[in-house]
Scaffold this motif. Structure first.
Motif, short mmCIF file in Angstrom:
data_model
loop_
_atom_site.label_atom_id
_atom_site.label_comp_id
_atom_site.label_asym_id
_atom_site.label_seq_id
_atom_site.Cartn_x
_atom_site.Cartn_y
_atom_site.Cartn_z
N ASP A 60 36.17 51.09 41.44
CA ASP A 60 35.11 50.16 41.83
C ASP A 60 35.76 48.79 42.01
OD1 ASP A 60 32.88 48.62 42.20
OD2 ASP A 60 31.99 49.01 40.25
N ALA A 61 35.83 48.32 43.25
CA ALA A 61 36.45 47.03 43.55
C ALA A 61 35.37 46.03 43.93
CB ALA A 61 37.46 47.18 44.69
N GLN A 62 35.41 44.88 43.28
CA GLN A 62 34.41 43.83 43.55
C GLN A 62 35.12 42.51 43.78
OE1 GLN A 62 30.94 43.81 41.01
NE2 GLN A 62 31.28 45.91 40.34
N LEU A 63 34.51 41.72 44.66
CA LEU A 63 35.10 40.45 45.05
C LEU A 63 33.98 39.43 45.22
CD1 LEU A 63 37.78 39.02 46.02
CD2 LEU A 63 37.08 39.65 48.34
N VAL A 64 34.19 38.23 44.69
CA VAL A 64 33.24 37.13 44.84
C VAL A 64 33.97 35.99 45.53
CG1 VAL A 64 31.73 35.49 43.69
CG2 VAL A 64 31.95 37.82 42.80
N VAL A 65 33.43 35.58 46.66
CA VAL A 65 34.03 34.50 47.45
C VAL A 65 32.98 33.40 47.64
CG1 VAL A 65 35.18 33.89 49.60
CG2 VAL A 65 35.41 36.21 48.67
N VAL A 73 44.36 25.13 41.76
CA VAL A 73 43.31 24.97 40.74
C VAL A 73 41.95 25.43 41.27
CG1 VAL A 73 42.10 23.34 39.25
CG2 VAL A 73 44.56 23.06 39.69
N THR A 74 41.57 24.96 42.43
CA THR A 74 40.24 25.26 42.97
C THR A 74 40.13 26.74 43.32
OG1 THR A 74 40.20 23.04 43.94
CG2 THR A 74 38.54 24.63 44.69
N PRO A 75 39.16 27.44 42.75
CA PRO A 75 39.04 28.89 43.02
C PRO A 75 38.70 29.16 44.48
CG PRO A 75 37.78 28.25 41.07
CD PRO A 75 38.17 26.97 41.76
N ARG A 76 39.37 30.11 45.05
CA ARG A 76 39.06 30.56 46.40
C ARG A 76 38.32 31.89 46.34
NH1 ARG A 76 40.68 29.84 51.65
NH2 ARG A 76 40.84 31.71 52.95
N ALA A 77 38.69 32.72 45.38
CA ALA A 77 38.02 34.02 45.21
C ALA A 77 38.44 34.60 43.87
CB ALA A 77 38.38 34.97 46.34
N VAL A 78 37.54 35.37 43.29
CA VAL A 78 37.84 36.12 42.06
C VAL A 78 37.39 37.55 42.28
CG1 VAL A 78 37.69 34.14 40.51
CG2 VAL A 78 35.64 35.45 41.03
N GLY A 79 38.11 38.46 41.67
CA GLY A 79 37.76 39.87 41.86
C GLY A 79 38.15 40.71 40.67
N GLU A 80 37.72 41.95 40.71
CA GLU A 80 38.01 42.89 39.63
C GLU A 80 38.05 44.30 40.21
OE1 GLU A 80 36.37 42.59 35.43
OE2 GLU A 80 35.20 44.27 36.20
N MET A 81 39.07 45.06 39.82
CA MET A 81 39.16 46.47 40.18
C MET A 81 39.04 47.29 38.91
SD MET A 81 42.01 48.56 42.43
CE MET A 81 41.57 47.73 43.96
N ILE A 87 43.86 43.25 49.48
CA ILE A 87 42.80 42.27 49.21
C ILE A 87 43.37 40.87 49.20
CG2 ILE A 87 41.00 41.61 47.56
CD1 ILE A 87 41.10 44.48 46.48
N LEU A 88 44.52 40.71 48.56
CA LEU A 88 45.10 39.37 48.43
C LEU A 88 45.60 38.85 49.77
CD1 LEU A 88 47.03 39.87 45.07
CD2 LEU A 88 44.77 38.85 45.45
N ARG A 89 46.04 39.76 50.66
CA ARG A 89 46.48 39.32 51.99
C ARG A 89 45.32 38.75 52.80
NH1 ARG A 89 49.92 43.99 51.96
NH2 ARG A 89 48.29 45.16 53.07
N ALA A 90 44.11 39.24 52.51
CA ALA A 90 42.94 38.73 53.23
C ALA A 90 42.48 37.39 52.69
CB ALA A 90 41.79 39.75 53.14
N LEU A 91 43.05 36.98 51.56
CA LEU A 91 42.70 35.69 50.94
C LEU A 91 43.98 34.90 50.69
CD1 LEU A 91 40.10 37.00 48.36
CD2 LEU A 91 39.60 35.40 50.21
N PRO A 92 44.58 34.36 51.73
CA PRO A 92 45.84 33.64 51.52
C PRO A 92 45.66 32.44 50.61
CG PRO A 92 44.94 33.20 53.71
CD PRO A 92 44.12 34.30 53.12
N GLU A 148 32.14 42.80 57.06
CA GLU A 148 33.12 43.85 57.30
C GLU A 148 34.55 43.48 56.87
OE1 GLU A 148 30.48 43.48 59.14
OE2 GLU A 148 29.68 45.50 58.87
N PRO A 149 35.03 42.25 57.11
CA PRO A 149 36.40 41.94 56.66
C PRO A 149 36.59 42.13 55.16
CG PRO A 149 35.64 40.30 58.22
CD PRO A 149 34.45 41.15 57.89
N ALA A 150 35.61 41.74 54.37
CA ALA A 150 35.72 41.92 52.91
C ALA A 150 35.68 43.40 52.56
CB ALA A 150 34.59 41.18 52.21
N PHE A 151 34.77 44.14 53.17
CA PHE A 151 34.70 45.58 52.90
C PHE A 151 36.00 46.28 53.28
CE2 PHE A 151 29.82 45.51 53.51
CZ PHE A 151 29.65 45.13 52.19
N ARG A 152 36.58 45.87 54.40
CA ARG A 152 37.81 46.50 54.86
C ARG A 152 38.95 46.23 53.88
NH1 ARG A 152 37.23 45.30 59.66
NH2 ARG A 152 38.24 43.25 59.66
#
Length: 218
Positions: A182-187, A110-118, A69-74, A200-204
Motif C-alpha cells: 500500500d503506497a500513499q503520497l501526500v503532496v 527544509v520546506t516539505p515538497r511531499a511525504v509518503g509511506e509504503m 516515486i522520488l524521481r517524480a518529485l525532484p 495520473e502522474p501520481a498514480f503512475r
C-alpha cells in the motif's frame, strides 16, 4: 452262447481350469488416474493458498524500490525510515506489517515538497491476503453516504486499485498472492506536477514503485 459285452464310451469331464485371480490392469490404471488427479489438485490448491513471499525483513526500506516515486518529485530526499509499531507483528490474521516512510523537500532542504509511506503486509496464505485486501479497498471507497472515487489498476499484481481524495493525497494498493503493498503520497497543492488534476502522474509513480518492489520481496 456268449452275450457280447456292452461297450460304454467314456465321456471326458468338462475342462475345469484352476481359478485365476482377477486381472488388475484396469485397477492399476484407475489407481494411477486417481493419484494423478490428486497430485494435480494438490499443486493447484497449494498454488492457490500458498505463500510464495517469504518472511519480511525488519527494515523494509532498503528492500522496496522508492526510486520511481522520488524521481517524480525532484528535490532533496530525506533518508527513508522504518515506521513499525510494536503491535505490527501480531496483527489480525497473523499478518506481519512493515512500513517505510520517505519525504522530499524543496531546494532549501527544509520546506516539505511531499511525504509518503509504503506499507508492506505479508499474510500466511493468499486467501487471507485476498480477504484483507477487499477490506482495504472497501475502506478506501468510503461509505454509501460519502463514496470516493476508487478505480481498479490493471497489470499490477493480482489485483490493485487507486484512490485520491482530490486534495493532494494519493493511494495505490496492490496484492500479489500473500503480499499487499500500500503506497500513499501526500503532496501540498501548490502547483506541483503531482498535485494538480488529473492525478495520473501520481498514480503512475506509485504503481511503478509497487511493481518494482514485488520482485525484490520474493
Amino acid at each position: 452262447m456268449t452275450v457280447p459285452s456292452t461297450l460304454v464310451a467314456e465321456v471326458p469331464p468338462a475342462w475345469d481350469p484352476i481359478p485365476r485371480p482377477p486381472r488388475r490392469t484396469a485397477s492399476w490404471l484407475a489407481l494411477l488416474a486417481v493419484l494423478a488427479g490428486g497430485a494435480y489438485a494438490y499443486h493447484a490448491v497449494r498454488g492457490l493458498v500458498g505463500a510464495p513471499y517469504p518472511a519480511l525483513v525488519r527494515d523494509i526500506c532498503p528492500v522496496v524500490d522508492l526510486q520511481p516515486i522520488l524521481r517524480a518529485l525532484p528535490g532533496p530526499v530525506g533518508t527513508p525510515t522504518a515506521a513499525d509499531r510494536p503491535s505490527d507483528a501480531a496483527s489480525a490474521g497473523e499478518a506481519v506489517i512493515h512500513r517505510c516512510r520517505f519525504s522530499v523537500t524543496r531546494s532549501d532542504g527544509v520546506t516539505p515538497r511531499a511525504v509518503g509511506e509504503m506499507t508492506v503486509t505479508r499474510y500466511p496464505y493468499a486467501p487471507v491476503a485476498q480477504l484483507y485486501f477487499s477490506t482495504l479497498r472497501g475502506d478506501a471507497a468510503g461509505s454509501i453516504y460519502a463514496e470516493k472515487d476508487v478505480r481498479d489498476v490493471a497489470g499490477l499484481g493480482e489485483e490493485a486499485f487507486s484512490h485520491s481524495d482530490g486534495d493532494g493525497a494519493f493511494q495505490v494498493a496492490a496484492r500479489d498472492a500473500n503480499l499487499i503493498i500500500d503506497a500513499q503520497l501526500v503532496v501540498p497543492r501548490d502547483g506541483s506536477v503531482l498535485a494538480v488534476d488529473p492525478p495520473e502522474p501520481a498514480f503512475r509513480a506509485l504503481s511503478d514503485g509497487i511493481r518494482a518492489s514485488f520482485p525484490r520481496l520474493r
